[in-house]
Design a protein around this motif. Structure first.
Motif, short mmCIF file in Angstrom:
data_model
loop_
_atom_site.label_atom_id
_atom_site.label_comp_id
_atom_site.label_asym_id
_atom_site.label_seq_id
_atom_site.Cartn_x
_atom_site.Cartn_y
_atom_site.Cartn_z
N LEU A 138 -5.46 1.33 -3.28
CA LEU A 138 -5.34 2.32 -3.78
C LEU A 138 -5.39 3.58 -2.60
O LEU A 138 -6.81 3.51 -2.00
N ASP A 139 -4.70 3.99 -2.32
CA ASP A 139 -4.95 4.65 -1.33
C ASP A 139 -4.80 6.77 -1.44
O ASP A 139 -4.77 7.45 -0.35
N THR A 140 -4.42 7.04 -2.51
CA THR A 140 -4.56 8.37 -2.91
C THR A 140 -4.86 8.30 -4.54
O THR A 140 -3.92 7.77 -5.63
N LEU A 141 -5.58 9.40 -4.87
CA LEU A 141 -5.64 9.42 -6.22
C LEU A 141 -5.90 11.61 -6.22
O LEU A 141 -7.10 11.48 -5.19
N TYR A 142 -5.94 12.35 -6.14
CA TYR A 142 -5.60 13.48 -6.84
C TYR A 142 -4.94 14.32 -7.66
O TYR A 142 -4.15 13.90 -8.67
N VAL A 161 -11.01 5.14 1.46
CA VAL A 161 -11.41 6.80 1.37
C VAL A 161 -11.84 7.40 2.16
O VAL A 161 -12.89 6.69 2.71
N ARG A 162 -12.14 8.63 2.18
CA ARG A 162 -12.10 9.21 4.15
C ARG A 162 -13.52 8.82 3.89
O ARG A 162 -15.01 9.42 3.21
N LYS A 163 -14.35 8.28 4.80
CA LYS A 163 -16.02 8.11 5.07
C LYS A 163 -16.40 9.56 4.92
O LYS A 163 -17.77 9.68 4.57
N GLU A 164 -16.10 11.17 5.12
CA GLU A 164 -16.53 12.19 4.52
C GLU A 164 -16.39 12.85 3.15
O GLU A 164 -17.32 13.53 2.58
N TYR A 194 -11.88 5.88 7.26
CA TYR A 194 -11.93 5.05 6.05
C TYR A 194 -13.42 4.48 5.85
O TYR A 194 -13.69 3.52 6.86
N ILE A 195 -13.13 4.11 4.60
CA ILE A 195 -15.48 3.27 4.00
C ILE A 195 -13.57 2.36 3.25
O ILE A 195 -13.22 3.17 2.10
N ILE A 196 -13.63 1.01 3.17
CA ILE A 196 -13.06 0.82 1.69
C ILE A 196 -13.98 0.07 1.07
O ILE A 196 -15.27 -0.57 1.30
N LEU A 197 -13.48 0.38 -0.49
CA LEU A 197 -14.60 -0.12 -1.12
C LEU A 197 -13.79 -1.31 -1.93
O LEU A 197 -12.65 -1.86 -2.37
N ARG A 198 -14.44 -2.30 -2.65
CA ARG A 198 -14.17 -3.61 -3.01
C ARG A 198 -14.38 -3.38 -4.67
O ARG A 198 -15.34 -3.12 -5.04
#
Length: 146
Positions: free
Chosen positions: A71-75, A102-105, A127-131
């Motif tokens: 998932l690289d976009t959720l708006y 997701v951006r780390k900020e 970016y941070i990659i979450l799993r």
């Protein structure tokens, strides 16, 4: 009630706007802004069919994109945030989302994803990659650059 539909060419302006809104807080200067606008235009033009439009009844309220299990976009429009719509999307697409970029900020987004069963996997530049926490190593999908 929410529903999601695959984006069509006629949706390009909305997709470009939504994607830019997810990136604007992180743009540092005008030069970078031009690069981001060019990137987003190119992304949407080439991959419009990978985006989903989120509707509340008949009104479009957001977009998301899942590519190769990521998932690289959720708006979601601001007035639809914190109402459970994002969690419903994550739940509906759980089998397709193995990781989230997701951006780390973006602490608010990181907290949201953690509440929805994702944990920090790695840090990649900005970016941070979450799993997903319920995936074991045999189920993890790695994305390669080959």
């Amino acid at each position: 009630m929410i529903r999601c539909k695959k984006a069509k060419k006629k949706d390009k302006p909305m997709l470009i706007n939504a994607k830019l809104l997810t990136l604007i807080p992180y743009i540092k200067d005008n030069k970078e802004q031009l690069k981001v606008i060019a990137y987003v235009n190119d992304l949407v033009l080439k991959h419009v069919d990978e985006f989903m439009i989120v509707y509340s009844f008949v009104k479009p309220i957001g977009v998301y994109r899942i590519k190769d299990g990521e998932l690289d976009t959720l708006y979601l429009e601001e007035k639809y945030q914190n109402k459970g719509y994002g969690s419903k999307i994550i739940t509906k697409e759980k089998d397709r989302i193995q990781k989230i970029k997701v951006r780390k900020e973006n602490k608010r987004a990181i907290l949201f994803y953690k509440k929805n069963g994702y944990s920090k996997e790695s840090l990649k530049s900005d970016y941070i990659i979450l799993r997903r926490e319920d995936l074991n190593d045999n189920e993890w999908i790695f994305k390669t650059n080959s």
